[in-house]
Design a protein around this motif. Structure first.
Motif, PDB file in Angstrom:
ATOM      1  N   GLU A 188      -7.113  -5.144  16.960  1.00  0.00           N
ATOM      2  CA  GLU A 188      -7.984  -4.662  15.447  1.00  0.00           C
ATOM      3  C   GLU A 188      -9.163  -5.411  15.749  1.00  0.00           C
ATOM      4  N   GLU A 242     -10.901  -8.253  15.159  1.00  0.00           N
ATOM      5  CA  GLU A 242     -11.407 -10.284  15.563  1.00  0.00           C
ATOM      6  C   GLU A 242     -10.568 -10.292  16.139  1.00  0.00           C
ATOM      7  N   ASP A 243      -9.120  -9.570  16.554  1.00  0.00           N
ATOM      8  CA  ASP A 243      -8.108 -10.095  16.921  1.00  0.00           C
ATOM      9  C   ASP A 243      -7.201  -9.813  18.010  1.00  0.00           C
ATOM     10  N   ARG A 244      -6.685 -10.573  19.065  1.00  0.00           N
ATOM     11  CA  ARG A 244      -6.327 -10.077  20.087  1.00  0.00           C
ATOM     12  C   ARG A 244      -4.883 -10.864  20.574  1.00  0.00           C
ATOM     13  N   TYR A 276      -0.215 -13.753  18.690  1.00  0.00           N
ATOM     14  CA  TYR A 276      -0.711 -13.416  18.465  1.00  0.00           C
ATOM     15  C   TYR A 276      -1.954 -13.962  17.743  1.00  0.00           C
ATOM     16  N   LYS A 334      -4.613 -14.136  15.629  1.00  0.00           N
ATOM     17  CA  LYS A 334      -5.609 -13.570  14.334  1.00  0.00           C
ATOM     18  C   LYS A 334      -7.282 -14.312  14.182  1.00  0.00           C
TER      19      LYS A 334
END
Length: 251
Positions: A18, A20-22, A37, A39
């Motif tokens: 997404e 802003e997520d890694r 994950y 967020k």
């Protein structure tokens, strides 16, 4: 039921999820290699943004539910700025990260693996050891810790520790002396190694961590060490490392 845990870890790889997520792969002290994950981990000007960059050493707060991990917080312990400002050093560091993903343990303590990687990255960052020494050192020590230790005690046929000519068989991971090589059909694939290179390989495999980085070799012998260890690694793991290809393309 989800359980919270705190652990220090080195970010080995990151993947954008997404905006802003890694998704991060981390070598942790308590859990070995895990994937978590995060967020909002890429959100600008947050602690987690820098703490989840590749090759950052960070303090992590995680929620674990069975084999799944969610990152709940992260703060940076060391960022290795000296790697990020040098594309060649960064590429080599990322290769070390990819190797670690493949070879470090999962689901158990990995303190010695973290110590090895932190020390190697530190020497790479400050330039106190040449990359030509750090690359085979990290490869061979990591292989040895992970169950791929070569047999460097003596010739596989006669057992001699040293001889005027010694060869290393990267497929079998052991030694042949020059006298026995003529009687061994597989010797054609073995690599001749000078005594100084064999001594360096034995040092990397057997020395205590505190002394691991203390050896020195002249440039021609470093080249031999580089070739010998990389050949052994690629034969034993049977893997293709894209990060290694990229690093070598920069040389």
């Amino acid at each position: 039921m989800a359980a919270q845990l705190k652990t220090n870890g080195i970010i080995l790889q990151t993947r954008v999820m997404e905006e802003e997520d890694r998704l991060i792969t981390v070598l942790t002290e308590n859990e070995g290699v895990i994937t978590a994950y995060g967020k909002g981990a890429r959100r600008f000007k947050t602690k987690m943004a820098s703490a989840t960059e590749a090759l950052s050493y960070s303090e992590l707060v995680l929620f674990r539910n069975k084999d799944q991990y969610i990152l709940d917080g992260a703060s940076t312990l060391h960022i290795f700025f000296g790697l990020r400002s040098d594309i060649l050093k960064l590429a080599l560091g990322c290769y070390f990260g990819q190797l670690t993903v493949d070879l470090a343990p999962r689901g158990g303590p990995a303190g010695e693996y973290i110590r090895l990687l932190l020390n190697t990255l530190s020497f790479l960052e400050n330039g106190k050891r040449p990359a030509q020494q750090l690359k085979p050192l990290y490869e061979l020590r990591l292989l040895s810790m992970s169950g791929y230790m070569p047999d460097l005690v003596g010739c596989r046929r006669c057992g001699c520790f040293e001889a005027p000519a010694m060869l290393f068989d990267p497929l079998e991971g052991n030694l042949l002396c020059g006298g026995c090589a003529g009687e061994d059909p597989s010797a054609a694939k073995a690599l001749p190694i000078p005594a100084s290179v064999l001594a360096a390989m034995r040092h990397i495999v057997f020395s205590e961590m505190d002394r691991l980085f203390s050896f020195q070799l002249p440039a021609p012998d470093l080249e031999c060490l580089l070739k010998t260890v990389e050949t052994y690694l690629l034969m034993r793991t049977e893997q293709k490392y894209t990060s290694l290809d990229y690093y070598k393309s920069l040389l």
